[in-house]
Write an enzyme that holds these catalytic residues in place. Structure first.
Site, PDB file in Angstrom:
ATOM      1  N   GLU A 176       0.081  -1.194   5.710  1.00 31.45           N
ATOM      2  CA  GLU A 176       1.152  -0.783   6.627  1.00 31.45           C
ATOM      3  C   GLU A 176       1.086   0.701   6.914  1.00 31.45           C
ATOM      4  O   GLU A 176       1.354   1.142   8.044  1.00 31.45           O
ATOM      5  CB  GLU A 176       2.519  -1.155   6.031  1.00 31.45           C
ATOM      6  CG  GLU A 176       3.693  -0.984   6.986  1.00 31.45           C
ATOM      7  CD  GLU A 176       4.357   0.392   6.919  1.00 31.45           C
ATOM      8  OE1 GLU A 176       5.293   0.639   7.708  1.00 31.45           O
ATOM      9  OE2 GLU A 176       3.948   1.228   6.073  1.00 31.45           O
ATOM     10  N   ASP A 194       0.823  -1.214   0.000  1.00 38.73           N
ATOM     11  CA  ASP A 194       0.000   0.000   0.000  1.00 38.73           C
ATOM     12  C   ASP A 194       0.854   1.259   0.000  1.00 38.73           C
ATOM     13  O   ASP A 194       2.028   1.243   0.391  1.00 38.73           O
ATOM     14  CB  ASP A 194      -0.950   0.021   1.201  1.00 38.73           C
ATOM     15  CG  ASP A 194      -0.236   0.128   2.542  1.00 38.73           C
ATOM     16  OD1 ASP A 194       0.741  -0.623   2.753  1.00 38.73           O
ATOM     17  OD2 ASP A 194      -0.649   0.958   3.389  1.00 38.73           O
TER      18      ASP A 194
END
Length: 412
Positions: free
Chosen positions: A177, A82
């Protein structure tokens, strides 16, 4: 070392994988799986037959041992797919500035976005190298698609060079994350690794075995509401109480904008409410738990002092643990970091051990039972339109990963 790391990186950054802190889904955005599915396909094409994407957005894969030794620990390499919610990751147009000559890099889609050597000291070592940037309207996504690309290229290299002996290698790509949920649904039993490395750092040759410890604080203020036309002697406005708390924070210390290196901070992140009730959010950061508690006590003291001016109002002070300094775990396994030091030296670099003013998936993984320091990717200026990465530094990161695999086999 021949490399496909650049080709992979240019491909991956064009896939929008931005996570969403306001989502309650897992992963927080379905689009993160678009890259994860591509990674699984590419791993299959390389011959990694157990690669798969689970329902929560995690990619698991195994590079089987090719050594006759039976006691080599299983190690894992981990990166997150991400990108940060702080800056758009949609429609990324990567630009490769070949053999960069040291002049300012003006990003063409927004000429106001300029990457200057004077503002990015790490560029001083990049003259003659190939620099990748975005076009000026988005972040680049080097955080952490550089790490993803480097792990993928290292897997390719090891498969193409069976003469390099290694134990079992596990690959883990995580979602979310950037919003602090990167390990929420990871299955460590399925992963089956003994030690790990996140590939999520910055400058060439650097690695980190220490992070902030982190807590969040939620202050809920309950004031006394009254009609403003008849409020004299009655109204105690929760909005003003909250403003007084924030205004009482020091202006020249204890904030992100006034601290560096090993200094921690108290950082207000959000405020929400009306005159009757307000919620204040803070993050507290320090390299020690004692330092966290000291700052939390200081903030609570401010709250108590402010409330003395509002005798009928009350407040709740809630501390939420977020993550802890992974050094507490890694100090019990010094060889895990020592092998990184040696792997970086074998790549012809000077190792640079640093402390992270933040956290990584490795912070949580270490305390979950997978000791996990962090290794450089070559990326810089994360979470911004000025993000950049050096192709040569990415290639060196691949080399370090390969060296690490070899060192673990040699030492055990």
């Amino acid at each position: 070392m021949s490399s496909t790391v650049l080709e992979r990186f240019l491909r991956y950054v064009q896939i929008d994988t931005q996570s969403d802190p306001n989502s309650t889904l897992q992963p927080s955005t379905e689009k993160q799986k678009n890259l994860s599915r591509m990674l699984v396909t590419e791993l299959f094409e390389m011959g990694v037959v157990d690669a798969h994407l689970d329902e929560y957005g995690y990619v698991y894969a195994t590079l089987h041992a090719n050594t006759d030794k039976l006691n080599v620990p299983v190690i894992c390499f981990c990166s997150h797919v991400d990108t940060s919610p702080d800056c758009s990751g949609a429609g990324v147009k990567p630009i490769v500035h070949k053999a960069w000559d040291g002049t300012d890099i003006v990003l063409p889609d927004d000429p106001a976005q300029v990457i200057r050597r004077s503002e990015h000291p790490d560029l001083d070592a990049q003259i003659g190298n190939d620099i990748v940037t975005a076009s000026g309207t988005t972040l680049l996504g080097a955080d952490n698609k550089a790490g993803v690309s480097e792990i993928m290229d290292a897997v390719r290299y090891l498969l193409e060079h069976p003469e390099i002996k290694h134990g079992t290698i596990k690959i883990l790509f995580t979602p979310d994350e950037e919003i602090g949920r990167g390990t929420n649904k990871v299955d460590l039993a399925k992963l089956g690794a003994d030690f790990g490395y996140t590939i999520d750092g910055e400058s060439l040759g650097s690695f980190e075995d220490e992070t902030f410890s982190a807590d969040a604080v939620k202050i809920t203020i309950r004031g006394i509401s009254a009609h403003p036309g008849f409020a004299k002697g009655k109204l105690e406005n929760a909005l003003k109480i909250a403003a007084d708390v924030i205004a009482a924070l020091p202006k020249d210390a204890l904030s992100p904008e006034t601290t560096e290196e090993k200094q921690g901070f108290i950082h207000p992140t959000n405020i929400e409410g009306i005159q009757e009730k307000v919620t204040l959010g803070f993050i507290i950061r320090d390299f020690t738990v004692a330092g966290l508690h000291e700052k939390e006590g200081y903030l609570k003291g401010i709250l108590v002092q402010v409330l003395q001016q509002y005798p009928h109002s009350t407040a709740d002070f809630e501390v939420i643990e977020q993550y802890r300094n992974m050094k507490e775990v890694l100090d019990n396994h010094p060889h895990v970091s020592e092998y990184v030091w040696e792997a970086i030296r074998r790549s012809g670099l000077t190792p640079l051990k640093r402390s992270i003013r933040g956290g990584t998936d490795g912070s949580r993984l270490s305390f979950m039972g997978l000791p996990c320091p962090n290794i450089f990717t070559g990326g810089h200026a994360f979470h911004s339109k000025l993000e950049w990465v050096s192709v040569q530094d990415m290639q060196k990161a691949v080399e370090v990963i390969v060296n690490l695999c070899q060192i673990w086999e040699e030492k055990h």
